[in-house]
Design a protein around this motif. Structure first.
Motif, PDB file in Angstrom:
ATOM      1  N   UNK A  30       0.859  -1.178   0.000  1.00 31.56           N
ATOM      2  CA  UNK A  30       0.000   0.000   0.000  1.00 31.56           C
ATOM      3  C   UNK A  30       0.902   1.237   0.000  1.00 31.56           C
ATOM      4  N   UNK A  31       0.445   2.370  -0.580  1.00 31.66           N
ATOM      5  CA  UNK A  31       1.279   3.571  -0.604  1.00 31.66           C
ATOM      6  C   UNK A  31       1.825   3.929   0.780  1.00 31.66           C
ATOM      7  N   UNK A  32       3.044   4.431   0.821  1.00 36.52           N
ATOM      8  CA  UNK A  32       3.696   4.771   2.085  1.00 36.52           C
ATOM      9  C   UNK A  32       3.069   6.006   2.721  1.00 36.52           C
ATOM     10  N   UNK A  33       3.392   6.216   4.005  1.00 38.30           N
ATOM     11  CA  UNK A  33       2.889   7.398   4.693  1.00 38.30           C
ATOM     12  C   UNK A  33       3.317   8.668   3.972  1.00 38.30           C
ATOM     13  N   UNK A  34       4.593   8.699   3.512  1.00 42.66           N
ATOM     14  CA  UNK A  34       5.088   9.884   2.820  1.00 42.66           C
ATOM     15  C   UNK A  34       4.303  10.174   1.546  1.00 42.66           C
ATOM     16  N   UNK A  35       3.998   9.131   0.788  1.00 43.53           N
ATOM     17  CA  UNK A  35       3.240   9.312  -0.443  1.00 43.53           C
ATOM     18  C   UNK A  35       1.841   9.847  -0.147  1.00 43.53           C
ATOM     19  N   UNK A  36       1.230   9.312   0.902  1.00 47.40           N
ATOM     20  CA  UNK A  36      -0.121   9.747   1.259  1.00 47.40           C
ATOM     21  C   UNK A  36      -0.116  11.167   1.827  1.00 47.40           C
ATOM     22  N   UNK A  37       0.928  11.527   2.568  1.00 52.90           N
ATOM     23  CA  UNK A  37       1.057  12.889   3.083  1.00 52.90           C
ATOM     24  C   UNK A  37       1.081  13.887   1.916  1.00 52.90           C
ATOM     25  N   UNK A  38       1.850  13.559   0.883  1.00 53.36           N
ATOM     26  CA  UNK A  38       1.951  14.457  -0.268  1.00 53.36           C
ATOM     27  C   UNK A  38       0.642  14.508  -1.052  1.00 53.36           C
ATOM     28  N   UNK A  39      -0.005  13.343  -1.176  1.00 54.50           N
ATOM     29  CA  UNK A  39      -1.255  13.307  -1.947  1.00 54.50           C
ATOM     30  C   UNK A  39      -2.331  14.181  -1.301  1.00 54.50           C
ATOM     31  N   UNK A  40      -2.495  14.037   0.023  1.00 55.98           N
ATOM     32  CA  UNK A  40      -3.592  14.722   0.702  1.00 55.98           C
ATOM     33  C   UNK A  40      -3.187  16.059   1.323  1.00 55.98           C
ATOM     34  N   UNK A  41      -1.876  16.343   1.370  1.00 61.77           N
ATOM     35  CA  UNK A  41      -1.426  17.597   1.964  1.00 61.77           C
ATOM     36  C   UNK A  41      -1.705  17.670   3.446  1.00 61.77           C
ATOM     37  N   UNK A  42      -1.472  16.547   4.145  1.00 61.84           N
ATOM     38  CA  UNK A  42      -1.746  16.483   5.589  1.00 61.84           C
ATOM     39  C   UNK A  42      -0.504  15.995   6.324  1.00 61.84           C
ATOM     40  N   UNK A  43      -0.574  16.029   7.646  1.00 58.65           N
ATOM     41  CA  UNK A  43       0.558  15.624   8.477  1.00 58.65           C
ATOM     42  C   UNK A  43       0.674  14.110   8.553  1.00 58.65           C
ATOM     43  N   UNK A  44       1.835  13.643   9.033  1.00 60.52           N
ATOM     44  CA  UNK A  44       2.046  12.205   9.199  1.00 60.52           C
ATOM     45  C   UNK A  44       1.067  11.613  10.207  1.00 60.52           C
ATOM     46  N   UNK A  45       0.771  12.345  11.281  1.00 63.83           N
ATOM     47  CA  UNK A  45      -0.132  11.815  12.315  1.00 63.83           C
ATOM     48  C   UNK A  45      -1.548  11.633  11.750  1.00 63.83           C
ATOM     49  N   UNK A  46      -1.942  12.543  10.834  1.00 64.00           N
ATOM     50  CA  UNK A  46      -3.269  12.409  10.206  1.00 64.00           C
ATOM     51  C   UNK A  46      -3.327  11.150   9.350  1.00 64.00           C
ATOM     52  N   UNK A  47      -2.270  10.919   8.567  1.00 63.86           N
ATOM     53  CA  UNK A  47      -2.210   9.717   7.730  1.00 63.86           C
ATOM     54  C   UNK A  47      -2.225   8.465   8.596  1.00 63.86           C
ATOM     55  N   UNK A  48      -1.451   8.475   9.683  1.00 70.32           N
ATOM     56  CA  UNK A  48      -1.396   7.293  10.562  1.00 70.32           C
ATOM     57  C   UNK A  48      -2.752   6.995  11.189  1.00 70.32           C
ATOM     58  N   UNK A  49      -3.493   8.049  11.581  1.00 68.87           N
ATOM     59  CA  UNK A  49      -4.832   7.832  12.156  1.00 68.87           C
ATOM     60  C   UNK A  49      -5.753   7.185  11.118  1.00 68.87           C
ATOM     61  N   UNK A  50      -5.674   7.674   9.872  1.00 63.68           N
ATOM     62  CA  UNK A  50      -6.507   7.105   8.815  1.00 63.68           C
ATOM     63  C   UNK A  50      -6.135   5.653   8.551  1.00 63.68           C
ATOM     64  N   UNK A  51      -4.820   5.353   8.511  1.00 63.46           N
ATOM     65  CA  UNK A  51      -4.358   3.982   8.275  1.00 63.46           C
ATOM     66  C   UNK A  51      -4.767   3.058   9.418  1.00 63.46           C
ATOM     67  N   UNK A  52      -4.699   3.582  10.639  1.00 63.65           N
ATOM     68  CA  UNK A  52      -5.114   2.781  11.802  1.00 63.65           C
ATOM     69  C   UNK A  52      -6.583   2.404  11.696  1.00 63.65           C
ATOM     70  N   UNK A  53      -7.433   3.361  11.274  1.00 63.54           N
ATOM     71  CA  UNK A  53      -8.862   3.079  11.124  1.00 63.54           C
ATOM     72  C   UNK A  53      -9.118   2.071  10.002  1.00 63.54           C
ATOM     73  N   UNK A  54      -8.348   2.151   8.921  1.00 59.72           N
ATOM     74  CA  UNK A  54      -8.504   1.190   7.823  1.00 59.72           C
ATOM     75  C   UNK A  54      -8.110  -0.220   8.265  1.00 59.72           C
ATOM     76  N   UNK A  55      -7.090  -0.309   9.099  1.00 62.89           N
ATOM     77  CA  UNK A  55      -6.699  -1.622   9.630  1.00 62.89           C
ATOM     78  C   UNK A  55      -7.747  -2.139  10.609  1.00 62.89           C
ATOM     79  N   UNK A  56      -8.262  -1.252  11.439  1.00 68.99           N
ATOM     80  CA  UNK A  56      -9.283  -1.634  12.418  1.00 68.99           C
ATOM     81  C   UNK A  56     -10.539  -2.159  11.732  1.00 68.99           C
ATOM     82  N   UNK A  57     -10.897  -1.535  10.602  1.00 68.83           N
ATOM     83  CA  UNK A  57     -12.104  -1.937   9.886  1.00 68.83           C
ATOM     84  C   UNK A  57     -11.861  -3.071   8.891  1.00 68.83           C
ATOM     85  N   UNK A  58     -10.636  -3.585   8.879  1.00 62.39           N
ATOM     86  CA  UNK A  58     -10.363  -4.798   8.112  1.00 62.39           C
ATOM     87  C   UNK A  58      -9.968  -4.609   6.667  1.00 62.39           C
TER      88      UNK A  58
END
Length: 352
Positions: A30-58
């Motif tokens: 899956x795209x790295x945190x850095x790639x997603x940060x650049x795509x969405x223009x958000x911080x690393x912590x924001x990307x990590x929260x989103x990734x955590x929720x995607x893992x939680x929801x399976x």
């Protein structure tokens, strides 16, 4: 701003959508945190929260020493949920329930497929439902909600034929309103109301109003929901010290005037009839107290008590249960029965 969706949930929604439409290769990282940060223009912590929720929801899984990949759920999900509701075109209750299922599914981010089954008879609609199920299976829906076939001698066999296409592909199935057979639990999840308790509540209500000879009316080859409602009414009658036997059970079409006249000409004429739905209750003679089920605003000209079915809650519970089954396919089958013991006096007013 109050009510604004948090950034990490917006990132989550965008990535989830991309996963469901097949944007990402199942065999690649899956795209790295850095790639997603650049795509969405958000911080690393924001990307990590989103990734955590995607893992939680399976939808994502972390592989030790390798990275993050699509989960088995994500690799097979399409973002579509199929609805197979044979009575959608012939029953106001199932029309409203189907529409609420579509609403609840869309609110959860899924495309809802609701094919028309225009057949005029239960047999026609059952065979249309089999064809529709095969179409959904070919499209590899993420899951399917099925109303079992009723009002036919071979209803159970036809329902199993509808389900077979999904079982073969391991597509999760949820049964809505009732199970395949009256008193046997299938291996699939079920969401409906507690029909026995609902029938009991309605029986007690009629007894409290003075009824002493209560009958239950349902059509031949009736759905298991009607048999369970009848058992609830019988329980209320027996508990109150009144008589109950097979003579209290009327099994014929409400449109069969001859059968109805014969039932009402017997020595012990019922002084109250509980009908399996409101439309049937409205057809009964005015000389007898009646009660119904569903609580729908049908066209008529009569006032009677009815059990109010919580259609919104049923739909939301069904979607939530199916999504949980999609995420956790190996959990034991569940039966979720929503309470429906609210009695409402509805008054029908025939339109001019």
């Amino acid at each position: 701003m109050n009510g604004e969706v948090p950034k990490h949930r917006r990132v989550y929604a965008a990535l989830r959508h991309d996963i469901l439409i097949g944007k990402y290769d199942a065999d690649e990282k899956f795209p790295s945190e850095g790639m997603l940060m650049r795509r969405f223009g958000v911080s690393r912590i924001t990307v990590r929260q989103a990734m955590t929720d995607l893992k939680k929801d399976g939808f994502l899984e972390a592989r030790s020493g390798s990275g993050t990949y699509l989960s088995a759920l994500a690799r097979h999900a399409t973002g579509m949920i199929g609805l197979v509701i044979p009575d959608y075109s012939s029953s106001m209750f199932f029309k409203q329930l189907g529409d609420e299922l579509v609403r609840a599914g869309k609110a959860s981010g899924y495309t809802m497929l609701l094919g028309e089954l225009p057949g005029k008879t239960p047999a026609d609609r059952a065979h249309e439902a089999i064809s529709l199920a095969n179409e959904y299976a070919r499209r590899k829906v993420a899951g399917v909600i099925i109303e079992p076939v009723e009002l036919m001698p071979n209803s159970a066999d036809l329902t199993r034929e509808i389900i077979a296409a999904f079982d073969a592909l391991k597509i999760p199935v949820l049964l809505i309103d009732r199970d395949i057979t009256p008193f046997e639990r299938s291996k699939h999840d079920l969401v409906g109301i507690d029909n026995v308790s609902a029938g009991y509540a309605l029986g007690k209500h009629l007894i409290a109003s003075g009824a002493k000879r209560i009958a239950f009316l349902m059509p031949p080859h009736s759905a298991s929901t009607n048999l369970q409602r009848m058992l609830g009414v019988a329980g209320a009658v027996i508990e109150s010290g009144l008589n109950w036997s097979d003579r209290n059970i009327l099994c014929f079409s409400p449109k069969d005037k001859g059968a109805l006249k014969k039932a009402l000409s017997k020595k012990q004429v019922p002084d109250a009839i509980v009908c399996h739905n409101d439309a049937t209750a409205e057809l009964m003679p005015r000389s007898i107290k009646v009660a119904g089920f569903d609580g729908l605003a049908i066209q008529g000209n009569r006032k009677f008590p009815t059990i109010q079915q919580p259609i919104n809650l049923l739909a939301e519970t069904a979607i939530a249960t199916l999504l949980e089954r999609i995420r956790k396919p190996n959990t034991p089958p569940r039966q979720i029965l929503v309470n429906a013991d609210k009695i409402t006096d509805i008054e029908m007013t025939r339109s001019s």
